[in-house]
Design a protein around this motif. Structure first.
Motif, PDB file in Angstrom:
ATOM      1  N   ALA A  11       0.777  -1.123   0.035  1.00  0.00           N
ATOM      2  CA  ALA A  11      -0.018   0.080  -0.176  1.00  0.00           C
ATOM      3  C   ALA A  11       0.825   1.318  -0.071  1.00  0.00           C
ATOM      4  O   ALA A  11       1.893   1.474   0.725  1.00  0.00           O
ATOM      5  N   CYS A  12       0.388   2.156  -0.686  1.00  0.00           N
ATOM      6  CA  CYS A  12       1.302   3.486  -1.022  1.00  0.00           C
ATOM      7  C   CYS A  12       0.749   4.242   0.152  1.00  0.00           C
ATOM      8  O   CYS A  12      -0.258   4.368   0.547  1.00  0.00           O
ATOM      9  N   GLU A  13       1.863   4.940   0.889  1.00  0.00           N
ATOM     10  CA  GLU A  13       1.585   5.800   2.061  1.00  0.00           C
ATOM     11  C   GLU A  13       1.441   7.384   1.361  1.00  0.00           C
ATOM     12  O   GLU A  13       2.805   7.780   0.773  1.00  0.00           O
ATOM     13  N   GLN A  14       0.714   8.106   1.382  1.00  0.00           N
ATOM     14  CA  GLN A  14       0.509   9.518   0.904  1.00  0.00           C
ATOM     15  C   GLN A  14       1.421  10.357   1.935  1.00  0.00           C
ATOM     16  O   GLN A  14       1.351  10.475   2.832  1.00  0.00           O
TER      17      GLN A  14
END
Length: 194
Positions: free
Chosen positions: A152-155
Motif C-alpha cells: 500500500a502506498c503511503e501518501q
C-alpha cells in the motif's frame, strides 16, 4: 463399497480397475490417510469486522460515535498487527426493530490501517445517514478489500498534526502489544461508567 474403511482395505489393483487408474489410486490413498499435496499456509483474511451492541437502544449520537471510534481503534490495531491495509469500510447500523442499514465507502487516501482514517470514514457514513430520533441497537464496521500493508502506498503528508498522531499510534500499538490489547486508546472509545 459403503464405508471408507472398506475402500481402504481393498487391494489397490481392484480399486484402480473399478474406478480407473489415477482416480482409483488417489481415492484409495485418501481413504488410507495419505495425501501427497503440499501444505500451503493459509493466507490472511480478505476482511476484518467488529461490532458493538448497546445495553439498551440509544438515541444518543455521541454514544454511537463513541462505539464507532472504538471499532476503528480495534480494527486498526488488528490490521496493523497483521500488516494489512483496507481499501474500503462498510458500516452496519442495527435499529431497535432489528432492521439494518449498510453503507460502504472507499478510503479516500487509498488503502490504510490508521485509526484516524477508519474513524473519519465511519463518522462520515454515520453523519450522511441523517438519523433523527432513531433508536440504535448496534453498530458494526467491516474493513474490506484488504491488501498487504507493504504494497500500500503511503501518501506524504505535510500535516504536522497527522504525523504526530501516526507516531502516537505506533507508541500505542507498542504499549498494547506489551500490556494487552485495549490498554491504551482514545478516552472517547471507552464505555462510560454508570
Amino acid at each position: 463399497m459403503h464405508t471408507i474403511g472398506l475402500l481402504a482395505n481393498l487391494p489397490e489393483s481392484t480399486v484402480q480397475r473399478v474406478l480407473a487408474g489415477k482416480a482409483g489410486r488417489l481415492l484409495r490413498e485418501r481413504a488410507r490417510g495419505v495425501d501427497r499435496r503440499r501444505v500451503v499456509p493459509a493466507e490472511l483474511p480478505h476482511s476484518a469486522a467488529a461490532q458493538r451492541r448497546f445495553p439498551a437502544d440509544t438515541l444518543a449520537p455521541e454514544l454511537v460515535c463513541s462505539a464507532l471510534l472504538s471499532l476503528a481503534v480495534e480494527l486498526g490495531e488488528r490490521l496493523r498487527t497483521r500488516r494489512q491495509a483496507a481499501k474500503a469500510v462498510t458500516m452496519t447500523v442495527t435499529f431497535a426493530d432489528r432492521t439494518q442499514i449498510h453503507r460502504s465507502r472507499q478510503l479516500p487516501g487509498g488503502p490504510s490501517a490508521h485509526t484516524d482514517d477508519l474513524r473519519d470514514v465511519a463518522y462520515e457514513m454515520y453523519r450522511a445517514l441523517g438519523l433523527q430520533r432513531a433508536r440504535v441497537r448496534a453498530v458494526a464496521l467491516r474493513c474490506e478489500q484488504l491488501v498487504d500493508a507493504a504494497a500500500a502506498c503511503e501518501q506524504l503528508s505535510f500535516d504536522a498534526d497527522r504525523e504526530h498522531r501516526l507516531r502516537a499510534e505506533q507508541a500505542i500499538d507498542a504499549l498494547n502489544a506489551r500490556f494487552g490489547s485495549g490498554t491504551v486508546g482514545p478516552a472517547a472509545s471507552y464505555p462510560r461508567a454508570g
